[in-house]
Enzyme design. Structure first.
Site, PDB file in Angstrom:
ATOM      1  N   CYS A  59       0.826  -1.203   0.000  1.00 36.50           N
ATOM      2  CA  CYS A  59       0.000   0.000   0.000  1.00 36.50           C
ATOM      3  C   CYS A  59       0.863   1.257   0.000  1.00 36.50           C
ATOM      4  CB  CYS A  59      -0.880   0.019   1.241  1.00 36.50           C
ATOM      5  SG  CYS A  59      -1.826  -1.479   1.430  1.00 36.50           S
ATOM      6  N   ARG A  68       4.776   0.601  -6.721  1.00 41.47           N
ATOM      7  CA  ARG A  68       4.902  -0.283  -5.562  1.00 41.47           C
ATOM      8  C   ARG A  68       3.936  -1.469  -5.640  1.00 41.47           C
ATOM      9  NH1 ARG A  68       7.162   2.867  -0.963  1.00 41.47           N
ATOM     10  NH2 ARG A  68       6.130   1.437   0.430  1.00 41.47           N
ATOM     11  N   TRP A  72      -2.883  -2.714  -1.691  1.00 42.89           N
ATOM     12  CA  TRP A  72      -2.441  -4.053  -2.111  1.00 42.89           C
ATOM     13  C   TRP A  72      -3.130  -5.007  -1.145  1.00 42.89           C
ATOM     14  CZ3 TRP A  72       0.424  -8.219  -0.147  1.00 42.89           C
ATOM     15  CH2 TRP A  72       0.944  -9.103  -1.096  1.00 42.89           C
ATOM     16  N   ASN A 120      -1.370   1.390   5.811  1.00 46.19           N
ATOM     17  CA  ASN A 120      -0.455   0.413   5.206  1.00 46.19           C
ATOM     18  C   ASN A 120       0.030  -0.482   6.330  1.00 46.19           C
ATOM     19  OD1 ASN A 120       1.534  -1.014   3.887  1.00 46.19           O
ATOM     20  ND2 ASN A 120       2.999   0.676   3.850  1.00 46.19           N
ATOM     21  N   GLY A 121      -0.227  -1.778   6.234  1.00 42.01           N
ATOM     22  CA  GLY A 121       0.229  -2.696   7.278  1.00 42.01           C
ATOM     23  C   GLY A 121      -0.831  -3.743   7.550  1.00 42.01           C
ATOM     24  N   GLU A 166      18.380 -16.143  -9.860  1.00 39.28           N
ATOM     25  CA  GLU A 166      17.937 -14.770 -10.104  1.00 39.28           C
ATOM     26  C   GLU A 166      17.267 -14.621 -11.477  1.00 39.28           C
ATOM     27  OE1 GLU A 166      17.212 -12.249  -8.681  1.00 39.28           O
ATOM     28  OE2 GLU A 166      17.267 -10.642 -10.156  1.00 39.28           O
ATOM     29  N   LYS A 211      13.409 -13.547 -12.380  1.00 35.95           N
ATOM     30  CA  LYS A 211      13.035 -12.450 -13.293  1.00 35.95           C
ATOM     31  C   LYS A 211      11.974 -12.930 -14.275  1.00 35.95           C
ATOM     32  CE  LYS A 211      14.125  -9.647 -11.683  1.00 35.95           C
ATOM     33  NZ  LYS A 211      14.827  -9.676 -10.465  1.00 35.95           N
ATOM     34  N   GLU A 237       8.517 -13.658 -12.527  1.00 37.83           N
ATOM     35  CA  GLU A 237       7.729 -12.562 -11.949  1.00 37.83           C
ATOM     36  C   GLU A 237       7.112 -11.639 -12.988  1.00 37.83           C
ATOM     37  OE1 GLU A 237       9.783 -10.044  -9.083  1.00 37.83           O
ATOM     38  OE2 GLU A 237      11.594 -10.068 -10.264  1.00 37.83           O
ATOM     39  N   HIS A 247      18.580 -35.695 -10.144  1.00 42.10           N
ATOM     40  CA  HIS A 247      18.036 -36.225  -8.892  1.00 42.10           C
ATOM     41  C   HIS A 247      16.534 -35.991  -8.781  1.00 42.10           C
ATOM     42  CE1 HIS A 247      22.060 -37.218  -7.611  1.00 42.10           C
ATOM     43  NE2 HIS A 247      22.437 -36.021  -8.020  1.00 42.10           N
ATOM     44  N   LYS A 283       6.519  -3.564  -5.059  1.00 43.23           N
ATOM     45  CA  LYS A 283       7.928  -3.212  -5.122  1.00 43.23           C
ATOM     46  C   LYS A 283       8.579  -3.303  -3.756  1.00 43.23           C
ATOM     47  CE  LYS A 283      11.713  -1.685  -6.972  1.00 43.23           C
ATOM     48  NZ  LYS A 283      12.493  -2.694  -7.710  1.00 43.23           N
TER      49      LYS A 283
END
Ligand code: M6R
Length: 605
Positions: free
Chosen positions: A2, A27, A74, A100-101, A482, A486, A489, A505, A600
């Site tokens: 948020c 964000r 969010w 926010n939280g 990494e 990318k 996402e 394996h 973000k």
């Protein structure tokens, strides 16, 4: 997560709020809203599911005021919808709140105090605004006392709150715990925001808030008090970011701009942290604290964790100090047995990641020294660690982190060199980090200049596939993790990074005809082994792509990386992965910078 904005004392409050919310779009959010009051008895609440553009249309030309609050949500409690969007409002329409939280005990509070109230949303936030109203209307408290009383009931919950009372229409009531919130100081007006980027066009002078503080903000007054109600004096700090740096210019997406900026970020780090002779310039006290440690613990999340995996190799090989890397959300509640003299390094682009902060709070309680490596000056983790080093990468706006990752690795290389030199380690003395960063910068430039190649590869091999694998060993495995992150996402391809030796394996069972497998080969001692693993998947129908340093290249390799020291190859081998992810997302017509479900800055645990 948020985003929060607020302003008091400006007739253009509506456009300030909407522009501020637009700056926070990066964000991640799913709905948004504003509440404004014109001080003449007229007020407006407008909320919309979807983008700020939709909210802007809904607001139209008639909504006006000089004090207001705004929010991008969010979703955590309750689906994205107009009812669940903020501001949340009390039943009698007097109080408006953005948050926010996460309020951990909201259900208990609802049962204990508000069983007779009819709720209009599924949010934890509505409980707070109803509680304030309850304490004002039923117990006769003034708004500030009711707000304070409400906050005292929230236990360990995380919050950044911005509250307005219709009966004090020029006043913003502000409080924070664990979630970021800043007060921006203006001339005859003041603003509040969860990220200074939202308000840089209004002011560059900000006051940081500490957990538990409550602030009353009016056009000409800012009163900060601690939990007990004592007045707190605090100096402002100046944010030195040019608003234009946060602009994407002619680029279609921030991510591409940020990938392109990487060569300059390497040069900038070299300028800031190395002298003309190539020797690191690092705070002596920090170096002494690092030297005193018998083990380094790197703690981070997501991409920063992946940068930590590379960093650990650098600290071990250049400074000869054992180094562990941990995922912060795991470490926070499952702390391993520590060495006798641990030193903690927090890697965090935003400096606000709640999982990492939770670890830092524990570390501080145990009185261990710590360093935060971050891109955001004055961020929470930067303020609360013993030492800070800045990444100087410039604002990173795209949700998918790129230049912060390479900056984190480069800065760890400089720090490892400094620590090794301070400890007379021969490997560090022989390592010319300045020259390496110059080679890396040129190599990155050569790669980003080849965009058409990556666009073509993405179209041919990644666009239609439901899944893909990145494989490698050692540092190449770290980069596989990494680059797979990318791809997944931003393109929603189910991508995984694997230690190439692990395929046999179990995971090789997933290889089918045309499954893309991307092999990263930059380390001499494992090059042959990874090539064998690529042959094994090819024999089962996989379509392979290779990313190889020119020293190890063979005629059929796909992407050739320029030569740098083997310890620095991650800085180059990641770039093709960034560009492949970018072009896959772009060619699928997705919103590259704002992938679904992601934020973000992850400010809740
Ligand atoms: O701000 P931080 O570096 O602490 O953020 C950690 C992760 O949330 C972040 O790296 C995330 O994984 C990115 N979206 C990856 O691109």
């Amino acid at each position: 997560m948020c985003g929060i904005v607020g302003v008091t004392g400006k007739d253009s409050a509506v456009s300030i709020l909407l522009n501020g919310l637009e700056k926070l779009e990066y964000r991640g959010y799913d709905s948004a809203g504003i509440y404004v009051n014109d001080q003449n008895g007229q007020d407006y609440l407008v909320k919309e599911k979807g983008r700020i553009d939709d909210l802007r249309k809904e607001v139209g030309a008639n909504v006006q005021g000089s004090t207001g609050i705004g929010h991008t949500r969010w979703a955590t409690h309750g689906e994205p919808s107009v009812a669940n969007a903020h501001p949340q409002v009390s039943a009698d329409g007097r109080f408006y709140l953005v948050h926010n939280g996460v309020i951990e005990n909201f259900q208990d509070l609802k049962n204990d105090y508000l069983s007779d109230v009819e709720f209009t949303s599924q949010t934890d936030t509505e409980v707070i605004v109803q509680l304030v109203d309850r304490f004002v209307t039923k117990e006769g408290l003034d708004t500030l006392a009711a707000f304070r009383k409400t906050l005292s009931l929230l236990g360990h919950s995380s919050y950044g709150f911005l509250l307005m009372d219709k009966e004090a229409p020029d006043t913003l009531y502000v409080a924070k715990n664990k979630s970021p919130l800043l007060i921006g100081v203006g001339d005859g007006f003041n603003v509040v925001c969860s990220d200074s980027l939202a308000m840089l066009d209004q002011t560059k002078d900000y006051l940081e808030l500490h957990d538990g503080e409550i602030v009353v903000v009016k056009p000409d007054e800012i009163k900060i008090t601690d939990q007990q109600g004592n007045a707190v004096e605090r100096d402002t700090f100046h944010v030195d970011i040019d608003a234009a740096q946060a602009d994407k210019g002619t680029y279609p997406f921030y991510m591409l701009k940020e990938i392109d900026e990487q060569p300059n970020v390497m040069r900038k780090l070299s300028q800031v942290y190395l002298n003309d002779d190539g020797q690191p310039v690092i705070n002596a006290e920090l170096l002494d604290a690092l030297k005193a440690a018998d083990r380094l613990y790197i703690v981070a999340a997501g991409t920063s964790y992946h940068a930590g995996l590379v960093g650990a190799r650098l600290f071990e090989s250049l400074a000869n100090v054992p180094t562990e890397v941990h995922v912060s959300s795991e470490f926070a509640y499952n702390q391993p047995l520590l060495s006798k003299k641990p030193f903690f390094i927090f890697l965090t682009q935003s400096g606000e990641t709640a999982d990492s902060r939770e670890v830092l709070l524990n570390v501080n309680e145990q009185n261990f020294p710590s360093l935060t490596i971050t891109n955001v000056p004055n961020s929470t983790l930067s303020r609360e660690a013993t030492y800070t080093l800045l990444l100087h990468a410039g604002p990173e706006i795209a949700v998918a982190s790129t230049k912060a990752y390479t900056a984190q690795i480069a800065l760890q290389a400089i720090l490892a060199k400094a620590l090794g030199e301070a400890d007379d380690q021969p490997a560090a003395k022989d390592f010319d980090v300045k020259q390496q960063l110059a080679l890396v910068a040129n190599g990155m430039q050569a790669l980003v200049d080849e965009k058409a190649t990556f666009d073509k590869l993405a179209k041919a091999d990644l666009l239609k596939t439901p899944n893909a694998f990145y494989i490698g060993r050692g540092l190449d495995y770290a980069v596989s993790l990494e680059t797979a992150l990318k791809l997944k996402e931003i393109s929603y391809v189910q991508a995984e990074g694997f230690a190439s030796g692990e395929l046999k394996h179990g995971t090789i069972a997933l290889i089918e005809k045309d499954t893309p497998v991307i092999g990263i080969i930059t380390q001499q001692n494992t090059a042959g082994l990874t090539r064998s693993n690529l042959q094994e998947v090819e024999a089962r129908g996989a379509k392979t792509i290779t990313i190889v340093t020119d020293a190890l290249a063979k005629p059929d390799d796909t992407i050739i990386l320029p030569t740098v020291d083997e310890r620095m190859t991650a800085l180059l081998s990641v770039v093709p992965g960034q560009l492949l992810a970018y072009y896959t997302s772009l060619n699928k017509g997705l919103d590259v910078d704002k992938p679904r479900n992601l934020a973000k800055s992850v400010t809740v645990e």
